[in-house]
Design a protein around this motif. Sequence first.
Motif, PDB file in Angstrom:
ATOM      1  N   PRO A 268     -28.505 -12.818 -12.832  1.00  0.00           N
ATOM      2  CA  PRO A 268     -27.851 -12.925 -11.563  1.00  0.00           C
ATOM      3  C   PRO A 268     -26.441 -12.838 -11.542  1.00  0.00           C
ATOM      4  CG  PRO A 268     -28.365 -15.279 -11.780  1.00  0.00           C
ATOM      5  CD  PRO A 268     -28.852 -14.171 -12.840  1.00  0.00           C
ATOM      6  N   ARG A 269     -25.718 -12.251 -10.492  1.00  0.00           N
ATOM      7  CA  ARG A 269     -24.069 -12.283 -10.590  1.00  0.00           C
ATOM      8  C   ARG A 269     -23.728 -13.464  -9.872  1.00  0.00           C
ATOM      9  NH1 ARG A 269     -25.920  -7.184  -8.594  1.00  0.00           N
ATOM     10  NH2 ARG A 269     -25.211  -7.596  -6.414  1.00  0.00           N
ATOM     11  N   CYS A 270     -23.091 -14.241 -10.472  1.00  0.00           N
ATOM     12  CA  CYS A 270     -22.305 -15.472  -9.773  1.00  0.00           C
ATOM     13  C   CYS A 270     -20.984 -15.223  -9.647  1.00  0.00           C
ATOM     14  CB  CYS A 270     -22.548 -16.640 -10.931  1.00  0.00           C
ATOM     15  SG  CYS A 270     -24.252 -16.852 -11.308  1.00  0.00           S
ATOM     16  N   SER A 271     -20.467 -16.130  -8.608  1.00  0.00           N
ATOM     17  CA  SER A 271     -19.124 -15.980  -8.211  1.00  0.00           C
ATOM     18  C   SER A 271     -18.797 -17.280  -7.863  1.00  0.00           C
ATOM     19  CB  SER A 271     -18.921 -15.175  -6.798  1.00  0.00           C
ATOM     20  OG  SER A 271     -17.557 -15.357  -6.486  1.00  0.00           O
ATOM     21  N   VAL A 272     -17.648 -17.883  -8.830  1.00  0.00           N
ATOM     22  CA  VAL A 272     -17.416 -19.304  -9.257  1.00  0.00           C
ATOM     23  C   VAL A 272     -15.682 -19.208  -8.931  1.00  0.00           C
ATOM     24  CG1 VAL A 272     -17.044 -21.564 -10.074  1.00  0.00           C
ATOM     25  CG2 VAL A 272     -19.058 -20.100 -10.279  1.00  0.00           C
ATOM     26  N   PRO A 273     -15.064 -19.807  -7.817  1.00  0.00           N
ATOM     27  CA  PRO A 273     -13.535 -20.036  -7.697  1.00  0.00           C
ATOM     28  C   PRO A 273     -12.975 -20.734  -8.739  1.00  0.00           C
ATOM     29  CG  PRO A 273     -14.634 -21.449  -6.108  1.00  0.00           C
ATOM     30  CD  PRO A 273     -15.779 -20.639  -6.595  1.00  0.00           C
ATOM     31  N   GLY A 274     -11.966 -20.122  -9.533  1.00  0.00           N
ATOM     32  CA  GLY A 274     -11.374 -20.842 -10.534  1.00  0.00           C
ATOM     33  C   GLY A 274     -10.476 -21.904 -10.194  1.00  0.00           C
ATOM     34  N   ASP A 275      -9.860 -22.118  -9.109  1.00  0.00           N
ATOM     35  CA  ASP A 275      -8.895 -23.175  -8.671  1.00  0.00           C
ATOM     36  C   ASP A 275      -9.049 -23.479  -6.910  1.00  0.00           C
ATOM     37  OD1 ASP A 275      -7.065 -23.528 -10.975  1.00  0.00           O
ATOM     38  OD2 ASP A 275      -6.795 -21.286 -10.563  1.00  0.00           O
ATOM     39  N   VAL A 276      -9.341 -24.820  -6.931  1.00  0.00           N
ATOM     40  CA  VAL A 276      -9.654 -25.268  -5.308  1.00  0.00           C
ATOM     41  C   VAL A 276      -8.904 -26.555  -5.437  1.00  0.00           C
ATOM     42  CG1 VAL A 276     -11.261 -26.029  -3.994  1.00  0.00           C
ATOM     43  CG2 VAL A 276     -12.186 -24.426  -5.763  1.00  0.00           C
ATOM     44  N   THR A 277      -8.199 -26.651  -4.196  1.00  0.00           N
ATOM     45  CA  THR A 277      -7.323 -27.919  -3.886  1.00  0.00           C
ATOM     46  C   THR A 277      -8.484 -28.971  -3.150  1.00  0.00           C
ATOM     47  OG1 THR A 277      -5.483 -26.388  -3.488  1.00  0.00           O
ATOM     48  CG2 THR A 277      -5.461 -28.878  -2.406  1.00  0.00           C
TER      49      THR A 277
ATOM     50  N   PHE B 185     -26.284 -25.369 -11.206  1.00  0.00           N
ATOM     51  CA  PHE B 185     -26.229 -26.745 -12.183  1.00  0.00           C
ATOM     52  C   PHE B 185     -24.701 -26.703 -12.585  1.00  0.00           C
ATOM     53  CE2 PHE B 185     -30.397 -24.541 -13.024  1.00  0.00           C
ATOM     54  CZ  PHE B 185     -31.150 -25.624 -13.572  1.00  0.00           C
ATOM     55  N   HIS B 186     -24.506 -28.215 -12.429  1.00  0.00           N
ATOM     56  CA  HIS B 186     -22.974 -28.492 -12.781  1.00  0.00           C
ATOM     57  C   HIS B 186     -23.062 -29.331 -14.008  1.00  0.00           C
ATOM     58  CE1 HIS B 186     -19.735 -31.472 -11.540  1.00  0.00           C
ATOM     59  NE2 HIS B 186     -19.149 -30.672 -11.947  1.00  0.00           N
ATOM     60  N   ASN B 187     -22.232 -28.771 -14.939  1.00  0.00           N
ATOM     61  CA  ASN B 187     -22.219 -29.460 -16.074  1.00  0.00           C
ATOM     62  C   ASN B 187     -23.577 -29.791 -16.721  1.00  0.00           C
ATOM     63  OD1 ASN B 187     -19.502 -29.615 -16.112  1.00  0.00           O
ATOM     64  ND2 ASN B 187     -19.475 -31.606 -15.010  1.00  0.00           N
ATOM     65  N   ASN B 188     -24.402 -28.597 -16.691  1.00  0.00           N
ATOM     66  CA  ASN B 188     -25.827 -28.581 -17.327  1.00  0.00           C
ATOM     67  C   ASN B 188     -26.867 -29.588 -16.561  1.00  0.00           C
ATOM     68  OD1 ASN B 188     -25.151 -26.641 -19.313  1.00  0.00           O
ATOM     69  ND2 ASN B 188     -24.045 -28.305 -20.579  1.00  0.00           N
TER      70      ASN B 188
ATOM     71  N   GLU C 193     -18.193 -27.066 -15.003  1.00  0.00           N
ATOM     72  CA  GLU C 193     -18.908 -25.661 -15.167  1.00  0.00           C
ATOM     73  C   GLU C 193     -19.945 -25.862 -14.251  1.00  0.00           C
ATOM     74  OE1 GLU C 193     -18.312 -24.796 -20.206  1.00  0.00           O
ATOM     75  OE2 GLU C 193     -20.094 -25.561 -19.332  1.00  0.00           O
ATOM     76  N   TYR C 194     -20.148 -24.521 -13.560  1.00  0.00           N
ATOM     77  CA  TYR C 194     -21.169 -24.189 -12.860  1.00  0.00           C
ATOM     78  C   TYR C 194     -21.902 -22.901 -13.208  1.00  0.00           C
ATOM     79  CZ  TYR C 194     -19.521 -27.596  -9.407  1.00  0.00           C
ATOM     80  OH  TYR C 194     -18.982 -28.718  -8.850  1.00  0.00           O
ATOM     81  N   TYR C 195     -23.218 -22.940 -13.083  1.00  0.00           N
ATOM     82  CA  TYR C 195     -24.006 -21.563 -13.203  1.00  0.00           C
ATOM     83  C   TYR C 195     -25.243 -21.681 -12.368  1.00  0.00           C
ATOM     84  CZ  TYR C 195     -27.178 -24.335 -16.274  1.00  0.00           C
ATOM     85  OH  TYR C 195     -28.144 -25.022 -16.977  1.00  0.00           O
TER      86      TYR C 195
ATOM     87  N   PRO D 177     -21.926 -20.076 -17.574  1.00  0.00           N
ATOM     88  CA  PRO D 177     -21.190 -21.031 -17.046  1.00  0.00           C
ATOM     89  C   PRO D 177     -19.743 -20.356 -16.767  1.00  0.00           C
ATOM     90  CG  PRO D 177     -22.620 -21.876 -18.847  1.00  0.00           C
ATOM     91  CD  PRO D 177     -22.551 -20.076 -19.056  1.00  0.00           C
ATOM     92  N   GLN D 178     -19.268 -20.783 -15.409  1.00  0.00           N
ATOM     93  CA  GLN D 178     -17.989 -20.751 -15.111  1.00  0.00           C
ATOM     94  C   GLN D 178     -17.305 -22.042 -14.598  1.00  0.00           C
ATOM     95  OE1 GLN D 178     -17.522 -17.263 -12.456  1.00  0.00           O
ATOM     96  NE2 GLN D 178     -19.733 -16.381 -12.838  1.00  0.00           N
ATOM     97  N   ILE D 179     -16.058 -22.098 -14.940  1.00  0.00           N
ATOM     98  CA  ILE D 179     -15.143 -23.181 -14.548  1.00  0.00           C
ATOM     99  C   ILE D 179     -14.587 -23.182 -13.293  1.00  0.00           C
ATOM    100  CG2 ILE D 179     -13.508 -24.925 -15.391  1.00  0.00           C
ATOM    101  CD1 ILE D 179     -13.985 -23.930 -18.500  1.00  0.00           C
ATOM    102  N   MET D 180     -14.736 -24.289 -12.543  1.00  0.00           N
ATOM    103  CA  MET D 180     -14.031 -24.405 -11.301  1.00  0.00           C
ATOM    104  C   MET D 180     -13.020 -25.599 -11.489  1.00  0.00           C
ATOM    105  SD  MET D 180     -15.389 -25.145  -7.528  1.00  0.00           S
ATOM    106  CE  MET D 180     -15.733 -26.935  -7.616  1.00  0.00           C
ATOM    107  N   GLU D 181     -11.777 -25.416 -11.169  1.00  0.00           N
ATOM    108  CA  GLU D 181     -10.776 -26.617 -11.659  1.00  0.00           C
ATOM    109  C   GLU D 181     -10.351 -27.025  -9.982  1.00  0.00           C
ATOM    110  OE1 GLU D 181      -7.743 -25.222 -13.971  1.00  0.00           O
ATOM    111  OE2 GLU D 181      -8.703 -25.082 -15.873  1.00  0.00           O
TER     112      GLU D 181
END
Length: 307
Positions: free
Chosen positions: A140-149, A172-175, A214-216, A230-234
């Motif tokens: 699948p195509r995943c879209s995870v924002p890199g920086d969030v307040t 999944f969050h951190n596996n 990490e999210y996937y 997995p993609q990282i959201m800070e």
Amino acid sequence: MTRCKMAISRLLVCCLLCSVLGHIPSSHGVILRTRDKIVWANEFEPIELTCLIESISTNNPRIEWKKIKNGVPSYVYFRDKIAGDLEHRAQLREPASILILNTTRSDTAEYRCEVAAIDDEKDFDEVLISLAVRVKPVVPRCSVPGDVTVGTSTELRCLENEGFPAPQYRWFHNNEELPQDPKSNPKFVNSSYSINPDTGGLKFQRVRKEDAGEYYCQAKNDAGHAQCSPQIMEVHDVDILWTSLKYCCVVILVLCLAGIIYHSFKRGCFNKKGHSENNYNWPAQNDGIKYGDADEGHFRHKSSFVI
């Protein structure tokens, strides 16, 4: 005694004949049946479409298979050989079943087995089978924002459009799999997220510091599953100083614009220029002189001048 033995023998023969005749199939006509009228198969795996002949008298009946897709029929078994879309991919199994060796998604359709028996009183019968081929999802195509307040809302997206039936989505969050209902797990009871398993959306109403990581996403159906990398959201704290500075700049800019507009009006920069026809004053005429009309050909003396 002899008569008794003969009677018993005749009775045994009658019973035997009745037993044998009771198992003779009816020859009034050809009768077909199938084990499954709706068949599911996984792509690239074999599947059998059963067409069983329960009753027939004709020795060499005519057997045909047709594929019906979007209402249009086409032969897949005709004149004793595999044809059409199933050529080189299927074989006939006695008496009239078809084995597809390598199913593909294009095989999803209705199939009709037809048997014609010219020596039978009922010389034709058919069965209809619906085949649906499951297709494993692709990555699948995943879209995870890199920086969030912290405290803001955000959404993570996941999309896959190859699988059949349509896949269900999991995040999944951190596996660790996120439960559909965060209130069902003490670890996520304070989370504000919601998951839509049909569309693949993961929404946070108010992001917390604990949501960073990490999210996937995983797309899954009965044929299998696939997941994205997995993609990282800070997640960052709110910068009060920078936010206040931005608001101050906006306020100062608005005040400056208001001052410029006010002074421009005061100085008459926005007044209309020129005169209207009603404000134009015609020169007064001398009472002692009358001017000739414009259409007169020459000047006429109207009164004498006094010196």
